[in-house]
Design an enzyme around this catalytic site. Structure first.
Site, short mmCIF file in Angstrom:
data_model
loop_
_atom_site.label_atom_id
_atom_site.label_comp_id
_atom_site.label_asym_id
_atom_site.label_seq_id
_atom_site.Cartn_x
_atom_site.Cartn_y
_atom_site.Cartn_z
N ARG A 254 0.85 -1.19 0.00
CA ARG A 254 0.00 0.00 0.00
C ARG A 254 0.89 1.25 0.00
NH1 ARG A 254 -4.82 2.16 -1.25
NH2 ARG A 254 -6.06 2.95 0.47
N THR B 56 -10.58 0.02 -9.13
CA THR B 56 -9.47 -0.79 -8.63
C THR B 56 -9.36 -1.95 -9.61
OG1 THR B 56 -10.28 -0.19 -6.42
CG2 THR B 56 -8.59 -1.84 -6.48
N THR C 220 -4.42 -0.89 -7.01
CA THR C 220 -5.21 0.28 -7.36
C THR C 220 -4.40 1.55 -7.49
OG1 THR C 220 -7.17 1.56 -6.70
CG2 THR C 220 -5.71 0.83 -4.94
N LEU C 221 -4.96 2.49 -8.24
CA LEU C 221 -4.52 3.89 -8.24
C LEU C 221 -5.50 4.74 -7.44
CD1 LEU C 221 -3.54 4.28 -12.00
CD2 LEU C 221 -1.97 4.46 -10.07
N GLY D 88 -13.74 -1.90 -6.76
CA GLY D 88 -15.01 -1.26 -6.41
C GLY D 88 -15.02 -0.39 -5.18
N GLY D 89 -13.85 0.07 -4.69
CA GLY D 89 -13.86 0.95 -3.52
C GLY D 89 -14.50 0.26 -2.33
N SER E 94 -7.69 0.96 3.55
CA SER E 94 -8.15 0.49 2.24
C SER E 94 -9.33 -0.46 2.41
CB SER E 94 -7.01 -0.26 1.54
OG SER E 94 -7.48 -0.90 0.37
N SER E 95 -10.10 -0.61 1.33
CA SER E 95 -11.19 -1.59 1.30
C SER E 95 -10.81 -2.85 0.54
CB SER E 95 -12.43 -0.97 0.65
OG SER E 95 -12.94 0.08 1.43
N ASP F 36 -7.67 8.44 0.59
CA ASP F 36 -8.16 7.34 1.42
C ASP F 36 -7.87 7.54 2.90
OD1 ASP F 36 -9.47 5.95 -0.49
OD2 ASP F 36 -8.09 4.28 -0.62
#
Length: 562
Positions: free
Chosen positions: A100, A374, A392-393, A466-467, A445-446, A416
């Site tokens: 991350r 993502t 992800t970006l 998908g956040g 993060s998710s 985030d």
């Protein structure tokens, strides 16, 4: 020309590596004693499968696929962002890699507040100040100790794709056209992603600068990214705006190897990502709370099933806002939050008669509506090694900033963090002090890369973009297979729903059963229809060794076989 294939054995996507113009999308594969790769793009999946054919294992393949996604799926695939990897080796060893992004040394708690103390989410979501220190390349090299092949071979398919170019799909053309003005606004120099005429399916995208960046990594290792020419180009990009990342930040970035979050769900050993991913913890909470009501008694997407699952989601997301963040900076309360004692007490307010008001599980705060992006990869090799990666970006094309001369997009992961406690991020997730900004801290993060084991062997490899909808989509995929006994295809492609405590709304896909919606509304639920929730990539392995790999039908996602 784009071809959609449903096949038992992948034959048609044995692409020539001298050209990348025949895009073969394979949505479903059933095989045995073969390695499989499922990702958001057919050329990326094929890159991973090519590495398997060269003698690589799941970790070689998933690394090659991530590199390839940085080329063919620039809206989310990346070398300028970060991700999480969950791995289970055929020896039974479980591990996770946290690459991350982290906050730069010059980051501060109030860096996105104006003089009146109001949060400026534009600064945290767009442009150079929104960028966290990229972790992807460090993560790929941390994965190398589990690989069989050298990085020089693993990265080569991505170099070929960047250097020789590939034909874009209709969805990719639409994405580039829709973001044209963003690219122009946030980049001082012209970029290859902006051209005089609109992009269309079949156009060739050649990325020479990105190819050279990848070659430096191939030649120099991680130093080819975090030091030298590429690092200098990245810092020069920071100086074109208000970016604060320094050469020291890049040089000092470290991957965190963490103990996997493990828990039992109905005889299955669930292996997922611990904090700073909220996903694994949310997944554990949601599955355990739902199990109090014997979900297997109900049908998928029936009123009672949705009510049970949504109420579990509501309570878990309220805990996310209060308790979750980087475990290196806060007290990690995971054991308490997933304990039976805590969750049974949390569940006492559940009733089939009506919706539980969100005010009973947390303080109400208004939410914005934002998009999500993502990408996920699931891999299983013929020897039984499994890997699940979500990367992800953050937003589409991250910060929209392309590093001039290096050819890759930078993330906007600083959003985030809780840029101000109580202010939602771009996905509507509220955060508190636990996720406040601090130098070198990882943002919550998710992402929920997950592997299920049955009798110690891989049973399911699953994940999605998908956040904040990521953990709820993984949750639904597991319940669909384990409780509702649905096959992998139906589990992935059936209409999904999502609740995240705030806003006090259940989002459902447009094709969700109208009868269920009507009955939920009678119980005081507010329903919001949305076009799409996630793009799940799943592999299910039965007790006889039969592999069923499915790529989500919502995008260009595709399966490739060794």
């Amino acid at each position: 020309m784009k071809k959609i294939l449903i096949a038992s054995i992948l034959i048609t996507s044995q692409l020539s590596w001298a050209q990348f113009t025949d895009i073969n999308i394979v949505k479903e594969v059933k095989v045995k004693n073969k390695g499989v790769v499922v990702s958001a793009h057919p050329l990326a999946s094929e890159a991973g499968a090519k590495i398997l054919r060269m003698g690589g294992n799941a970790y070689d393949a998933i690394t090659a696929t991530q590199y390839a996604l940085a080329v063919v799926y620039p809206q989310a695939g990346n070398i300028g962002g970060g991700g999480f990897l969950v791995g289970v080796k055929n020896s039974g060893e479980k591990f996770t890699l946290d690459y991350r992004e982290t906050a730069p040394k010059k980051a501060s708690r109030d860096m996105y507040l104006d003089k009146k103390g109001k949060a400026d989410t534009d600064l945290s979501q767009n442009g150079r100040l929104a960028v966290g220190i990229p972790g992807s390349i460090a993560g790929f090299f941390a994965t190398l100790k589990y690989c069989k092949l050298p990085m020089e071979k693993i990265i080569q398919p991505a170099i070929d794709l960047a250097e020789q170019g590939f034909a874009i799909t209709e969805q990719e053309a639409d994405m580039l056209n829709n973001n044209r003005e963003h690219f122009k606004k946030h980049n001082k120099s012209s970029t290859i992603f902006v051209k005089d005429t609109p992009w269309k399916a079949g156009d060739l995208l050649v990325q020479k600068d990105l190819a050279e960046t990848l070659k430096l990594i191939q030649k120099l290792g991680a130093k080819g990214f975090y030091e030298g020419k590429t690092a200098d180009l990245l810092i020069a990009e920071m100086k074109r705006g208000n970016g604060i990342i320094t050469l020291e930040d890049l040089k000092n970035y470290k991957v965190a190897e963490r103990k996997a979050l493990e828990f039992d769900y109905k005889g299955n050993n669930v292996v997922s990502m611990p904090l700073p991913s909220s996903g694994g913890l949310l997944l554990a909470q949601m599955l355990r709370m739902a199990s109090f009501e014997n979900l297997e008694k109900y049908q998928q997407n029936s009123t009672k099933a949705v009510q049970i699952m949504a109420e579990a989601e509501r309570r878990a997301f309220a805990d996310r806002a209060e308790y979750m963040g980087d475990p290196d900076f806060i007290e990690d309360k995971t054991p308490y939050l997933i304990s039976d004692e805590y969750l049974k007490n949390r569940w006492k307010s559940f009733s089939f008669d009506k919706a539980t008001p969100s005010s009973e599980v947390g303080k109400i705060i208004a939410q914005p509506k934002e998009s999500t992006q993502t990408t996920h990869i699931s891999v299983l090799d013929k020897d039984g090694n499994a890997a699940s990666v979500t990367t992800t970006l953050n937003g589409y094309y991250g910060s929209k900033v392309l590093v001039t001369g290096a050819g890759f997009f930078l993330n906007n992961e600083m959003d985030d963090f809780s840029i101000k406690p109580g202010v939602p991020n771009m996905f509507g997730a509220v955060g508190g002090e636990a996720n406040s900004i601090q130098p070198n801290k990882r943002m919550l993060s998710s992402m929920t890369p997950t592997i299920l084991l049955k009798n110690g062997k891989p049973y399911m490899v699953v994940g999605t973009p998908g956040g904040t909808t990521i953990p709820t989509s993984v949750y639904q995929s597991i319940v669909n297979v384990v409780d509702f006994k649905l096959n992998a295809n139906i589990s992935v492609n059936a209409p999904k729903f999502h609740h995240q405590w705030l806003p006090e709304t259940i989002k459902v896909e447009n094709n969700f059963p109208e009868s269920t919606i009507a009955e939920l509304e009678k119980k005081n639920y507010t329903i919001e229809k949305v076009k799409q929730i996630g793009k799940t990539e799943i592999i299910v392995l039965d007790e006889n060794g039969n592999i069923h790999a499915v790529a989500d039908g919502r995008g260009d996602d595709s399966v490739a076989v060794e």
